[in-house]
Design a protein around this motif. Structure first.
Motif, short mmCIF file in Angstrom:
data_model
loop_
_atom_site.label_atom_id
_atom_site.label_comp_id
_atom_site.label_asym_id
_atom_site.label_seq_id
_atom_site.Cartn_x
_atom_site.Cartn_y
_atom_site.Cartn_z
N VAL A 18 0.86 -1.19 0.00
CA VAL A 18 0.00 0.00 0.00
C VAL A 18 0.88 1.23 0.00
O VAL A 18 1.94 1.25 0.65
CB VAL A 18 -0.93 0.00 1.23
CG1 VAL A 18 -1.70 1.30 1.34
CG2 VAL A 18 -1.88 -1.18 1.18
N TYR A 19 0.48 2.25 -0.76
CA TYR A 19 1.24 3.50 -0.77
C TYR A 19 0.34 4.66 -0.36
O TYR A 19 -0.86 4.66 -0.62
CB TYR A 19 1.83 3.76 -2.15
CG TYR A 19 0.84 3.78 -3.29
CD1 TYR A 19 0.21 4.96 -3.69
CD2 TYR A 19 0.52 2.60 -3.96
CE1 TYR A 19 -0.71 4.96 -4.72
CE2 TYR A 19 -0.40 2.59 -5.00
CZ TYR A 19 -1.01 3.78 -5.38
OH TYR A 19 -1.92 3.79 -6.39
N LEU A 29 -2.97 12.67 0.62
CA LEU A 29 -3.74 13.01 -0.57
C LEU A 29 -4.46 11.80 -1.14
O LEU A 29 -5.61 11.90 -1.58
CB LEU A 29 -2.82 13.58 -1.66
CG LEU A 29 -2.11 14.89 -1.35
CD1 LEU A 29 -1.10 15.19 -2.44
CD2 LEU A 29 -3.11 16.02 -1.21
N TYR A 30 -3.76 10.65 -1.13
CA TYR A 30 -4.32 9.48 -1.81
C TYR A 30 -3.71 8.23 -1.20
O TYR A 30 -2.53 8.20 -0.84
CB TYR A 30 -4.02 9.54 -3.30
CG TYR A 30 -4.61 8.41 -4.11
CD1 TYR A 30 -5.97 8.38 -4.40
CD2 TYR A 30 -3.82 7.36 -4.58
CE1 TYR A 30 -6.53 7.34 -5.14
CE2 TYR A 30 -4.38 6.32 -5.33
CZ TYR A 30 -5.73 6.33 -5.60
OH TYR A 30 -6.29 5.31 -6.32
N VAL A 31 -4.54 7.18 -1.09
CA VAL A 31 -4.09 5.87 -0.64
C VAL A 31 -4.41 4.86 -1.73
O VAL A 31 -5.53 4.85 -2.26
CB VAL A 31 -4.78 5.45 0.67
CG1 VAL A 31 -4.43 4.02 1.04
CG2 VAL A 31 -4.41 6.40 1.80
N LEU A 78 -5.68 -3.67 3.91
CA LEU A 78 -5.02 -2.53 4.54
C LEU A 78 -5.42 -1.23 3.86
O LEU A 78 -5.65 -0.20 4.52
CB LEU A 78 -3.50 -2.71 4.49
CG LEU A 78 -2.66 -1.55 5.05
CD1 LEU A 78 -3.01 -1.27 6.50
CD2 LEU A 78 -1.17 -1.84 4.90
N GLU A 79 -5.54 -1.25 2.54
CA GLU A 79 -5.94 -0.05 1.81
C GLU A 79 -7.30 0.46 2.29
O GLU A 79 -7.48 1.65 2.56
CB GLU A 79 -6.01 -0.35 0.31
CG GLU A 79 -6.50 0.83 -0.53
CD GLU A 79 -6.95 0.42 -1.91
OE1 GLU A 79 -6.83 1.23 -2.84
OE2 GLU A 79 -7.45 -0.71 -2.07
N GLN A 80 -8.26 -0.43 2.44
CA GLN A 80 -9.60 -0.01 2.87
C GLN A 80 -9.60 0.49 4.30
O GLN A 80 -10.32 1.43 4.64
CB GLN A 80 -10.59 -1.16 2.70
CG GLN A 80 -10.72 -1.66 1.26
CD GLN A 80 -10.97 -0.52 0.29
OE1 GLN A 80 -11.73 0.40 0.58
NE2 GLN A 80 -10.32 -0.58 -0.87
#
Length: 605
Positions: A18-19, A29-31, A78-80
């Motif tokens: 994940v970044y 700003l963004y995942v 993890l992203e969610q």
């Protein structure tokens, strides 16, 4: 501080993970997630091919942090979690913190009630039905079950302290178990029947009631028979309302509808084969994602970012990216195999169609709201440099099939939206097949002659779909008719014909105007253009089909409706008439030898 992308990409890993992208103030700003972090992150910094919103995101990046995971499924989870926690502005955000309501039936109370529950408790003290899409859906179901089966709806504390029946008993909505007006076995039978109806098995209940009604009639208990008859009638009405029910299945159905100016995702909930209702969402497409990417992100957040029950099936109107990964993640969360599907048949296809219809309808309602329309008309005023907002727009389009059955459409919008009573179609005659310019000239001349004669309302703006050529044709018509007070606007599609890339020509081909894809003024122009296109195609198809259904017998002198009917009846259709000889034709009632020869000549030359 400027972000050194080249140096960062040299060091970043190829592993899944994940970044997170940060701005100068260290705000996220963004995942995002990636199967290969290096490859995915490099795509943000390529020299071309990025849309405007992605370029704006990249311009704000001052730092990127990555978290390596063991698998792509773990990265998705993890992203969610991070999206739900951090709420990044460039991600699709699901603003829905409400828990879904359930119907609860206790296993411990001798006279259980049908209860409204917002949270599904983990202890095993009863049965839950749902989830339902809204509290109204739950209350409607409860009211119906209480009305048909006279189930109590009071709290346990009230039930325990009643000394006489309440008003619900007086109006026939409760059997008064609180004062022992009904025994436990009879009440339990009513509860079980209500549960069967909640499970979509009302046919089974109706069959049981029919048997009881017949038995009551045989024993001359007509009052009881009449009561059961009323129950059956109410159940029949319930079955009519649930005509979309099927033989079973638990599913959530996601359908995405998109138009200029917005998009809507509808979630249709199916439990035990019953359609419980739908809920609508209008997320912001932060990075101009494709429909597949957007729906993938939405479904991921819907389940993985929320404490929400995952049904056996998840159906989607668009094929999802990372299908296998998402299906594995949903199965892991649910503790059972979850089927994620797009291409379906039978009743599942019907569910998808119903969900898409809901999404289309909700989106149309939202875009047609007066507030939204006022905003668009004001934006169009500013974009065209007008002193006042236009109150009436007209748009023309041409439709034909290789020159056959050419039809021009005229649609009208005012500040309340489409004025469908003012729509007009023009059947184009006397022009060369496929000559759209001549067809447009004829349609505009016929329309604006009537406007000059005050036989129709005058628009503020005329929009022609087709760009420079059609705009010049409209200008010629206006010059011939002496019209100078109507603004002319031509709409030319971009090279890729993708919505949002149109070029507008104002008055002449030398005055071009390009609006941002997010502009409300452009959305209004796209809306009226698409409506003109739809109205023209519908008219063309109707005219073409009518012409193709027309019998060639209609063109033969002396063959009226009665003789045509006799010919078709005698030979079984037009093909039979064509195969008939002169002598065969003369045997038809009402057809003499001379007319038979005339018909044969007309059909065979």
């Amino acid at each position: 501080m400027e972000f050194n992308a080249r140096q960062f990409l040299k060091a970043v890993t190829e592993a899944p993970g994940v970044y997170r992208m940060f701005d100068a103030q260290e705000n996220v700003l963004y995942v995002g997630k990636a199967k290969r972090l290096k490859q995915r992150l490099a795509s943000y910094f390529r020299g071309s091919g990025l849309n405007a919103k992605t370029q704006a995101l990249v311009a704000r990046i001052c730092d990127i942090q990555v978290t390596v995971t063991r698998s792509e499924t773990e990265a998705l989870l993890l992203e969610q979690t991070l999206i739900k926690t951090l709420r990044p502005p460039y991600n699709i955000l699901l603003r829905d913190d409400k828990s879904y309501p359930y119907v609860f039936v206790s296993d411990r109370h001798p006279y259980p009630a049908l209860e409204f529950r917002r949270i599904r408790q983990k202890k095993n003290d009863g049965r839950y039905f749902g989830p339902f899409p809204s509290s109204n859906a739950v209350r409607e179901s409860l009211a119906l079950m209480q009305k048909i089966f006279r189930i109590r709806n009071c709290e346990d504390t009230v039930f325990a302290h009643r000394a006489r029946p309440c008003l619900q008993y007086q109006i026939g909505r409760c059997s008064a178990p609180c004062v022992d007006y009904i025994d436990q076995d009879s009440y339990r039978r009513d509860i079980e029947r209500a549960i069967l109806c909640m499970e979509g098995k009302s046919d089974q209940v109706t069959s049981q009631l029919n048997t009881e009604m017949e038995n009551a009639s045989k024993t001359l208990n007509f009052e009881q028979a009449a009561f059961i008859r009323d129950q059956i009638q109410q159940l029949r009405r319930l079955q009519t309302q649930q005509s979309v029910d099927t033989e079973g299945g638990d599913a959530d159905v996601f359908a995405l509808a998109e138009r200029p100016g917005g998009l809507c995702i509808s979630v249709l909930m199916i439990r035990q084969g019953r359609v419980l209702g739908s809920r609508h969402y209008m997320p912001d497409n932060g990075l101009d994602l494709s429909s597949d990417e957007l729906l993938t992100s939405f479904v991921s957040q819907y389940y993985l970012g929320q404490e929400r029950e995952v049904p056996t099936e998840v159906l989607t109107s668009h094929a999802l990216d990372d299908h296998d990964v998402l299906q594995a993640a949903l199965s892991e969360k649910a503790g059972k195999h979850v089927r994620l599907a797009t291409q379906v048949r039978g009743h599942r296809a019907m569910w998808l169609e119903l969900a898409y219809t809901n999404a289309e309808q909700h989106l149309a309602t939202q875009l047609a709201s007066h507030q939204q329309l006022s905003k668009r008309f004001l934006a169009l005023r500013d974009a065209l440099g007008m002193q006042e907002a236009p109150s009436r727009l007209e748009c023309f389009d041409i439709s034909h099939s290789h020159g056959e059955a050419t039809v021009a459409s005229c649609v009208v919008f005012n500040q309340d939206g489409p004025a469908k009573s003012d729509y007009r179609r023009f059947n184009i005659e006397g022009v060369a097949a496929g000559d759209d310019y001549a067809a447009m000239h004829q349609a505009l001349t016929r329309r604006y002659k009537r406007i000059q004669n005050k036989e129709a309302k005058r628009p503020d703006i005329l929009i022609v779909d087709g760009g420079k050529g059609q705009l010049n044709m409209a200008r010629d018509v206006f010059n011939q008719l002496g019209i100078t007070d109507i603004v002319l606007l031509g709409v030319a599609k971009g090279t890729t014909r993708k919505p949002g890339l149109e070029t507008l020509f104002l008055e002449t081909i030398d005055q071009s105007l390009t609006l941002e894809g997010t502009s409300p003024a452009l959305h209004l122009i796209q809306h009226i253009r698409d409506e003109a296109h739809r109205f023209a195609i519908t008219g063309h198809r109707q005219r073409r089909d009518k012409q193709r259904r027309t019998s060639t017998l209609q063109d033969i002198p002396g063959v009226g409706p009665k003789r045509r009917r006799e010919l078709l009846r005698f030979f079984g259709g037009l093909q039979g008439v064509k195969r008939a000889s002169r002598d065969d034709l003369a045997r038809v009632p009402g057809i003499n030898a001379q007319l038979a020869a005339q018909i044969h000549q007309a059909l065979h030359g």
